[in-house]
Scaffold this motif. Sequence first.
Motif, mmCIF file in Angstrom:
data_model
loop_
_atom_site.group_PDB
_atom_site.id
_atom_site.type_symbol
_atom_site.label_atom_id
_atom_site.label_comp_id
_atom_site.label_asym_id
_atom_site.label_seq_id
_atom_site.Cartn_x
_atom_site.Cartn_y
_atom_site.Cartn_z
ATOM 1 N N VAL A 166 21.834 -65.228 22.174
ATOM 2 C CA VAL A 166 20.622 -65.692 21.486
ATOM 3 C C VAL A 166 20.042 -64.593 20.601
ATOM 4 O O VAL A 166 19.674 -64.817 19.448
ATOM 5 C CB VAL A 166 19.572 -66.177 22.506
ATOM 6 C CG1 VAL A 166 18.246 -66.466 21.813
ATOM 7 C CG2 VAL A 166 20.066 -67.433 23.214
ATOM 8 N N ALA A 167 19.976 -63.371 21.142
ATOM 9 C CA ALA A 167 19.415 -62.255 20.378
ATOM 10 C C ALA A 167 20.253 -61.954 19.138
ATOM 11 O O ALA A 167 19.723 -61.754 18.038
ATOM 12 C CB ALA A 167 19.312 -61.013 21.263
ATOM 13 N N LEU A 168 21.586 -61.926 19.299
ATOM 14 C CA LEU A 168 22.457 -61.595 18.174
ATOM 15 C C LEU A 168 22.431 -62.679 17.097
ATOM 16 O O LEU A 168 22.450 -62.370 15.890
ATOM 17 C CB LEU A 168 23.886 -61.377 18.665
ATOM 18 C CG LEU A 168 24.143 -60.081 19.446
ATOM 19 C CD1 LEU A 168 25.599 -59.990 19.867
ATOM 20 C CD2 LEU A 168 23.759 -58.865 18.610
ATOM 21 N N VAL A 169 22.400 -63.942 17.521
ATOM 22 C CA VAL A 169 22.337 -65.029 16.534
ATOM 23 C C VAL A 169 21.027 -64.961 15.751
ATOM 24 O O VAL A 169 21.008 -65.122 14.527
ATOM 25 C CB VAL A 169 22.497 -66.402 17.221
ATOM 26 C CG1 VAL A 169 22.219 -67.531 16.227
ATOM 27 C CG2 VAL A 169 23.902 -66.552 17.789
ATOM 28 N N ALA A 170 19.921 -64.709 16.449
ATOM 29 C CA ALA A 170 18.621 -64.599 15.770
ATOM 30 C C ALA A 170 18.626 -63.435 14.789
ATOM 31 O O ALA A 170 18.161 -63.557 13.650
ATOM 32 C CB ALA A 170 17.505 -64.410 16.799
ATOM 33 N N ILE A 171 19.172 -62.291 15.208
ATOM 34 C CA ILE A 171 19.240 -61.134 14.318
ATOM 35 C C ILE A 171 20.151 -61.428 13.129
ATOM 36 O O ILE A 171 19.869 -61.040 11.995
ATOM 37 C CB ILE A 171 19.731 -59.896 15.099
ATOM 38 C CG1 ILE A 171 18.666 -59.467 16.114
ATOM 39 C CG2 ILE A 171 20.062 -58.744 14.153
ATOM 40 C CD1 ILE A 171 19.124 -58.385 17.067
ATOM 41 N N GLY A 172 21.258 -62.143 13.401
ATOM 42 C CA GLY A 172 22.179 -62.494 12.320
ATOM 43 C C GLY A 172 21.529 -63.385 11.277
ATOM 44 O O GLY A 172 21.710 -63.184 10.067
ATOM 45 N N ILE A 173 20.769 -64.378 11.735
ATOM 46 C CA ILE A 173 20.074 -65.272 10.789
ATOM 47 C C ILE A 173 19.052 -64.486 9.976
ATOM 48 O O ILE A 173 18.948 -64.651 8.759
ATOM 49 C CB ILE A 173 19.397 -66.424 11.551
ATOM 50 C CG1 ILE A 173 20.455 -67.342 12.169
ATOM 51 C CG2 ILE A 173 18.478 -67.226 10.618
ATOM 52 C CD1 ILE A 173 19.881 -68.407 13.074
ATOM 53 N N VAL A 181 9.576 -57.610 2.016
ATOM 54 C CA VAL A 181 10.574 -58.609 2.405
ATOM 55 C C VAL A 181 11.259 -58.195 3.705
ATOM 56 O O VAL A 181 11.453 -59.015 4.609
ATOM 57 C CB VAL A 181 11.618 -58.812 1.280
ATOM 58 C CG1 VAL A 181 12.779 -59.679 1.777
ATOM 59 C CG2 VAL A 181 10.974 -59.460 0.069
ATOM 60 N N LEU A 182 11.606 -56.913 3.817
ATOM 61 C CA LEU A 182 12.222 -56.407 5.047
ATOM 62 C C LEU A 182 11.254 -56.536 6.220
ATOM 63 O O LEU A 182 11.633 -56.975 7.314
ATOM 64 C CB LEU A 182 12.632 -54.946 4.862
ATOM 65 C CG LEU A 182 13.175 -54.229 6.105
ATOM 66 C CD1 LEU A 182 14.429 -54.922 6.630
ATOM 67 C CD2 LEU A 182 13.457 -52.764 5.792
ATOM 68 N N VAL A 183 9.998 -56.166 6.013
ATOM 69 C CA VAL A 183 8.995 -56.235 7.081
ATOM 70 C C VAL A 183 8.851 -57.668 7.590
ATOM 71 O O VAL A 183 8.876 -57.919 8.804
ATOM 72 C CB VAL A 183 7.637 -55.704 6.587
ATOM 73 C CG1 VAL A 183 6.539 -55.990 7.610
ATOM 74 C CG2 VAL A 183 7.714 -54.201 6.321
ATOM 75 N N MET A 184 8.723 -58.619 6.668
ATOM 76 C CA MET A 184 8.523 -60.003 7.080
ATOM 77 C C MET A 184 9.774 -60.586 7.724
ATOM 78 O O MET A 184 9.683 -61.424 8.621
ATOM 79 C CB MET A 184 8.101 -60.849 5.869
ATOM 80 C CG MET A 184 6.741 -60.481 5.289
ATOM 81 S SD MET A 184 5.398 -60.609 6.511
ATOM 82 C CE MET A 184 5.368 -62.387 6.788
ATOM 83 N N THR A 185 10.951 -60.143 7.272
ATOM 84 C CA THR A 185 12.185 -60.642 7.860
ATOM 85 C C THR A 185 12.336 -60.157 9.294
ATOM 86 O O THR A 185 12.677 -60.927 10.199
ATOM 87 C CB THR A 185 13.395 -60.185 7.027
ATOM 88 O OG1 THR A 185 13.256 -60.664 5.685
ATOM 89 C CG2 THR A 185 14.688 -60.734 7.604
ATOM 90 N N VAL A 186 12.084 -58.868 9.514
ATOM 91 C CA VAL A 186 12.147 -58.326 10.873
ATOM 92 C C VAL A 186 11.127 -59.030 11.769
ATOM 93 O O VAL A 186 11.414 -59.401 12.913
ATOM 94 C CB VAL A 186 11.896 -56.805 10.862
ATOM 95 C CG1 VAL A 186 11.742 -56.272 12.287
ATOM 96 C CG2 VAL A 186 13.034 -56.077 10.153
ATOM 97 N N ALA A 187 9.939 -59.255 11.226
ATOM 98 C CA ALA A 187 8.876 -59.890 12.007
ATOM 99 C C ALA A 187 9.212 -61.324 12.383
ATOM 100 O O ALA A 187 8.723 -61.848 13.383
ATOM 101 C CB ALA A 187 7.564 -59.844 11.226
ATOM 102 N N SER A 188 10.059 -61.972 11.593
ATOM 103 C CA SER A 188 10.390 -63.376 11.855
ATOM 104 C C SER A 188 11.422 -63.548 12.958
ATOM 105 O O SER A 188 11.679 -64.679 13.394
ATOM 106 C CB SER A 188 10.914 -64.037 10.569
ATOM 107 O OG SER A 188 12.186 -63.513 10.219
ATOM 108 N N SER A 189 12.014 -62.453 13.437
ATOM 109 C CA SER A 189 13.106 -62.558 14.417
ATOM 110 C C SER A 189 12.677 -63.249 15.703
ATOM 111 O O SER A 189 13.439 -64.029 16.294
ATOM 112 C CB SER A 189 13.662 -61.168 14.735
ATOM 113 O OG SER A 189 14.218 -60.580 13.585
ATOM 114 N N ALA A 190 11.458 -62.955 16.176
ATOM 115 C CA ALA A 190 10.996 -63.570 17.424
ATOM 116 C C ALA A 190 10.906 -65.081 17.280
ATOM 117 O O ALA A 190 11.312 -65.829 18.181
ATOM 118 C CB ALA A 190 9.639 -62.989 17.822
ATOM 119 N N GLY A 191 10.381 -65.558 16.152
ATOM 120 C CA GLY A 191 10.280 -66.995 15.926
ATOM 121 C C GLY A 191 11.643 -67.656 15.820
ATOM 122 O O GLY A 191 11.855 -68.762 16.338
ATOM 123 N N ILE A 192 12.588 -66.974 15.159
ATOM 124 C CA ILE A 192 13.946 -67.512 15.048
ATOM 125 C C ILE A 192 14.582 -67.619 16.424
ATOM 126 O O ILE A 192 15.191 -68.639 16.777
ATOM 127 C CB ILE A 192 14.796 -66.625 14.121
ATOM 128 C CG1 ILE A 192 14.259 -66.672 12.690
ATOM 129 C CG2 ILE A 192 16.259 -67.066 14.143
ATOM 130 C CD1 ILE A 192 14.927 -65.683 11.753
#
Length: 299
Positions: free
Chosen positions: A47-54, A154-165
């Motif tokens: 789950v963690a790797l798929v979320a990070i991949g997305i 863009v990087l900040v918001m992408t990293v921040a979105s990982s929990a929601g993904i």
Amino acid sequence: MATSRFIKDGGLTARMTLTMFLLGGLYVALVAVVLLYVRSLGGAVVVALVAIGIAFWQWWSSDKVAMRAMRAREVTPQEAPELHGMIDRLCALADMPKPRVGVSDMAIANAFATGRSPDRSVVCVTTGILRTLDAEELEAVLAHELSHVAHRDVLVMTVASSAGIAAGLLMRFAQFGGMGRSRNNNALPAVLVALLVSLVVYAVSFLLLRLLSRYRELSADRAGAYLTMKPAALASALQKISGEAAATPTRDLRSASALCIVPALRGGGLSGLMATHPPLQQRLEQLARIQAELSRPTG
């Protein structure tokens, strides 16, 4: 000296840092729940790797996705000499790499910046904003967008979105797991717990992301205003753009992106919590304070 012109607000930075910390805590809590649910390290890692991949794919292809969504095309200095000239001057002042420049053939007045790094970024304006703003106002908007690039928003918001993904993935994982184990009474409580926790994490993550987005917009307003030393020009531009958006039919707003300098879609009763951008009045008040500070006699 030039790079210091992209001034940072310590208070805003502290609030953004706290928000990122809370999002990180949500991510850790979610992984812990996965461990309890699947009773194995492998499921949590998947789950963690798929979320990070997305999230990585969203970050890596952010410029292409945004340009396609806004129906924008890259323009050369020969095609848009005045626009390129403004960006050249601002990048020299900020001591940053020049991004690619794009134009979107849309009537709504707006602008956005995206890209995975300052070297792979793009700043885009619509034909509507080129018709609506004067030179000083357009320069102020471009400074705002370049601040997003310089601060790697863009990087900040992408990293921040990982929990929601990850929460969204776990909800699906729990749903399919629940269907497969529906006859097992011992498994059902675990499925329900995973669904409930995922839903709560997703909802809280969504709200925190919106809060973080509003913080970064205020920070970009501030940084852009200090770079040009013309906060009144940005205030005037925001008022014009907001007025244009208010007069635009809702069906024409749906094609505009939340990456833009003003929100495209009009909100409902919960618009304050759900909004990606701060209220116009809050942005104008901040710019008025900066204008008063810059107008104050020195010495």
